[in-house]
Scaffold this active site. Structure first.
Site, PDB file in Angstrom:
ATOM      1  N   ARG A  15      69.797 -32.146   1.074  1.00 21.76           N
ATOM      2  CA  ARG A  15      69.961 -32.836  -0.201  1.00 21.76           C
ATOM      3  C   ARG A  15      71.417 -33.271  -0.391  1.00 21.76           C
ATOM      4  O   ARG A  15      72.307 -32.847   0.341  1.00 21.76           O
ATOM      5  CB  ARG A  15      69.537 -31.920  -1.356  1.00 21.76           C
ATOM      6  CG  ARG A  15      68.054 -31.652  -1.423  1.00 21.76           C
ATOM      7  CD  ARG A  15      67.696 -30.604  -2.447  1.00 21.76           C
ATOM      8  NE  ARG A  15      68.108 -29.259  -2.044  1.00 21.76           N
ATOM      9  CZ  ARG A  15      67.903 -28.158  -2.757  1.00 21.76           C
ATOM     10  NH1 ARG A  15      67.288 -28.238  -3.924  1.00 21.76           N
ATOM     11  NH2 ARG A  15      68.296 -26.977  -2.307  1.00 21.76           N
ATOM     12  N   LYS A  75      73.870 -27.128  -3.843  1.00 22.03           N
ATOM     13  CA  LYS A  75      73.892 -25.685  -3.676  1.00 22.03           C
ATOM     14  C   LYS A  75      75.283 -25.124  -3.944  1.00 22.03           C
ATOM     15  O   LYS A  75      76.280 -25.836  -3.939  1.00 22.03           O
ATOM     16  CB  LYS A  75      73.447 -25.306  -2.260  1.00 22.03           C
ATOM     17  CG  LYS A  75      71.979 -25.608  -1.985  1.00 22.03           C
ATOM     18  CD  LYS A  75      71.045 -24.910  -2.967  1.00 22.03           C
ATOM     19  CE  LYS A  75      71.037 -23.399  -2.787  1.00 22.03           C
ATOM     20  NZ  LYS A  75      70.115 -22.726  -3.737  1.00 22.03           N
ATOM     21  N   TYR A  94      74.035 -25.902  -8.613  1.00 23.74           N
ATOM     22  CA  TYR A  94      73.326 -24.625  -8.703  1.00 23.74           C
ATOM     23  C   TYR A  94      74.269 -23.532  -8.204  1.00 23.74           C
ATOM     24  O   TYR A  94      74.871 -23.663  -7.139  1.00 23.74           O
ATOM     25  CB  TYR A  94      72.072 -24.619  -7.829  1.00 23.74           C
ATOM     26  CG  TYR A  94      70.933 -25.467  -8.342  1.00 23.74           C
ATOM     27  CD1 TYR A  94      70.315 -25.191  -9.547  1.00 23.74           C
ATOM     28  CD2 TYR A  94      70.454 -26.545  -7.595  1.00 23.74           C
ATOM     29  CE1 TYR A  94      69.258 -25.963 -10.013  1.00 23.74           C
ATOM     30  CE2 TYR A  94      69.404 -27.324  -8.050  1.00 23.74           C
ATOM     31  CZ  TYR A  94      68.811 -27.025  -9.263  1.00 23.74           C
ATOM     32  OH  TYR A  94      67.773 -27.800  -9.715  1.00 23.74           O
ATOM     33  N   HIS A  96      73.554 -19.652  -9.164  1.00 18.96           N
ATOM     34  CA  HIS A  96      72.814 -18.393  -9.005  1.00 18.96           C
ATOM     35  C   HIS A  96      73.774 -17.235  -8.728  1.00 18.96           C
ATOM     36  O   HIS A  96      73.637 -16.485  -7.750  1.00 18.96           O
ATOM     37  CB  HIS A  96      71.773 -18.516  -7.890  1.00 18.96           C
ATOM     38  CG  HIS A  96      70.739 -19.575  -8.132  1.00 18.96           C
ATOM     39  ND1 HIS A  96      69.760 -19.464  -9.100  1.00 18.96           N
ATOM     40  CD2 HIS A  96      70.536 -20.794  -7.546  1.00 18.96           C
ATOM     41  CE1 HIS A  96      68.998 -20.546  -9.089  1.00 18.96           C
ATOM     42  NE2 HIS A  96      69.452 -21.366  -8.157  1.00 18.96           N
ATOM     43  N   GLU A 118      71.201 -24.193 -13.288  1.00 20.23           N
ATOM     44  CA  GLU A 118      70.070 -23.302 -13.588  1.00 20.23           C
ATOM     45  C   GLU A 118      70.154 -22.605 -14.929  1.00 20.23           C
ATOM     46  O   GLU A 118      69.171 -21.979 -15.356  1.00 20.23           O
ATOM     47  CB  GLU A 118      69.894 -22.264 -12.467  1.00 20.23           C
ATOM     48  CG  GLU A 118      70.934 -21.152 -12.440  1.00 20.23           C
ATOM     49  CD  GLU A 118      72.180 -21.508 -11.651  1.00 20.23           C
ATOM     50  OE1 GLU A 118      72.987 -20.604 -11.431  1.00 20.23           O
ATOM     51  OE2 GLU A 118      72.331 -22.680 -11.257  1.00 20.23           O
ATOM     52  N   VAL A 179      57.455 -22.832 -11.452  1.00 14.69           N
ATOM     53  CA  VAL A 179      57.122 -22.519 -10.055  1.00 14.69           C
ATOM     54  C   VAL A 179      55.677 -22.059  -9.953  1.00 14.69           C
ATOM     55  O   VAL A 179      54.897 -22.555  -9.128  1.00 14.69           O
ATOM     56  CB  VAL A 179      58.064 -21.441  -9.492  1.00 14.69           C
ATOM     57  CG1 VAL A 179      57.564 -20.946  -8.132  1.00 14.69           C
ATOM     58  CG2 VAL A 179      59.476 -21.971  -9.357  1.00 14.69           C
ATOM     59  N   ASP A 270      66.759 -16.629  -4.478  1.00 17.28           N
ATOM     60  CA  ASP A 270      68.136 -17.029  -4.764  1.00 17.28           C
ATOM     61  C   ASP A 270      68.686 -16.360  -6.016  1.00 17.28           C
ATOM     62  O   ASP A 270      69.877 -16.450  -6.304  1.00 17.28           O
ATOM     63  CB  ASP A 270      68.270 -18.563  -4.866  1.00 17.28           C
ATOM     64  CG  ASP A 270      67.298 -19.185  -5.837  1.00 17.28           C
ATOM     65  OD1 ASP A 270      66.620 -18.439  -6.564  1.00 17.28           O
ATOM     66  OD2 ASP A 270      67.209 -20.423  -5.868  1.00 17.28           O
TER      67      ASP A 270
END
Length: 371
Positions: A15, A75, A94, A96, A118, A179, A270
């Protein structure tokens, strides 16, 4: 504002943080966008498209990080990128952080303003920047789970939908959010017996209305989790608590009692994972076996379908990124409480309560630092 888009370096991550249409939106408003050469190739976007949209192509990641006031990624920065982060830089991606304390320490040390996709959250609890990737991951969880159930992949040799006269596979989905819902759509479509467990009864009622007799819904507690996991051919972990580590709903004891060749796919890996025996894997080596149970725990699942994921992600990240560029970080965060929830670190402080609690760090409300 100067915005940088470096190439992603996570294992098999194809990505890219920004598509040409997004670049055009920034440049039309007078902002500069620097894109690392080849950053979009994994999503089938050539450099020429970025140039046509007004971006400047730079050769190396070092040049991009150094030139930018704000970095836009997909990421979290990896250890090799920590030294590239600039003092007081904005990084929009993101993160996490609950699962990567070393990264949190690096962000705090460099006073980075970490705006996490997120944890941007709407008043109704929705996580708009997580939703498109959760849709992708949920659907992929069933695809990869079905593949792992094949005998040559280490599974018990079960077809999800069975055939006439043969029992269908039992798919158990832990969590009925984005999800879980998308996993259920795929599993039902493939003909499996599907059970969704969640603690939110209102959500279970909604899922029951949507799927009707196509699925079974159960309130999630220690008893129902244990009963259904032990019956399952495929378990999908789809638990999310915004900013916090996922709770371990499936224990090592559960795994040891599952049938040999069963499969678990932990989409929440993650955030630490909701299956005790899970640890992050890569697209290169996606599975491992514990007590005869195949574990698929790739932390960047949507990266495998990069073009779909990249365009879906940009549909949601552009709005908030433009707010930061147009207004400046302080004003954007002050005026938009939803965006403000995305701020994880700022001026050397941890500014998201769940993240701070998970990392056992002091929590400082963002508004105290924004003035």
């Amino acid at each position: 504002m100067k915005i940088g888009v470096p190439a992603e370096i996570k294992n098999h991550e194809y990505r890219v943080g920004m598509i040409p249409a997004s670049v055009r939106e920034y440049t039309m408003r007078g902002h500069q966008v620097f894109v690392q050469r080849g950053a979009g190739e994994g999503s089938a976007i050539p450099d020429s498209r970025y140039i046509d949209a007004g971006a400047t192509i730079l050769e190396t990641a070092e040049e991009v990080w150094k030139a930018a006031d704000m970095i836009v990624k997909v990421k979290e920065p990896l250890a090799s990128e920590y030294d590239l982060m600039q003092e007081n830089q904005i990084i929009y991606t993101y993160f996490h952080l609950a699962a990567v304390p070393d990264l949190a320490s690096a962000l705090l040390e460099k006073n980075v303003a970490a705006v996490a996709y997120e944890t941007i959250q709407l008043p109704d609890g929705r996580l708009p920047l997580l939703e498109p990737m959760s849709e992708v991951a949920g659907r992929m969880a069933i695809q990869v789970g079905a593949r792992c159930l094949e005998r040559e992949a280490g599974g018990k040799g079960v077809l999800l939908g069975g055939i006439p006269g043969v029992q269908r596979a039992n798919v158990v989905i832990l969590g009925g959010g984005t999800v879980g819902t998308n996993a259920a759509k795929m599993a039902v479509g493939m003909g499996a017996n599907v059970t969704i467990l969640d603690t939110n009864l209102a959500r279970l009622r909604y899922l029951d209305d949507v799927f009707g007799n196509g699925i079974q819904t159960l309130h999630s507690n220690a008893g129902t989790v244990s009963d259904k996991v032990l019956e399952a051919d495929l378990v999908v972990g789809a638990v999310l608590i915004a900013g916090a580590k996922a709770p371990h709903l499936v224990t090592r004891e559960h795994i040891s009692q599952m049938q040999e060749g069963s499969v678990v796919v932990d989409v929440s890996v993650d955030q630490g994972g909701c299956i005790a025996t899970c640890h992050p894997t890569t697209h290169e080596n996606p599975t491992y076996v514990v007590d005869g149970v195949v574990h698929y725990c790739v932390a960047n699942m949507p990266g495998a379908v990069a073009r779909t994921s990249t365009f879906g992600l940009n549909n949601t990240t552009l709005r908030y990124g433009l707010q930061i560029a147009e207004k400046g970080l302080v004003r954007a965060l002050t005026e938009d409480p939803n965006l403000r929830l995305g701020l994880n670190t700022y001026q050397g402080k941890t500014t998201h309560e769940a993240v701070a609690e998970s990392l056992e760090l002091e929590y400082t409300p963002a508004l105290e630092l924004l003035g």
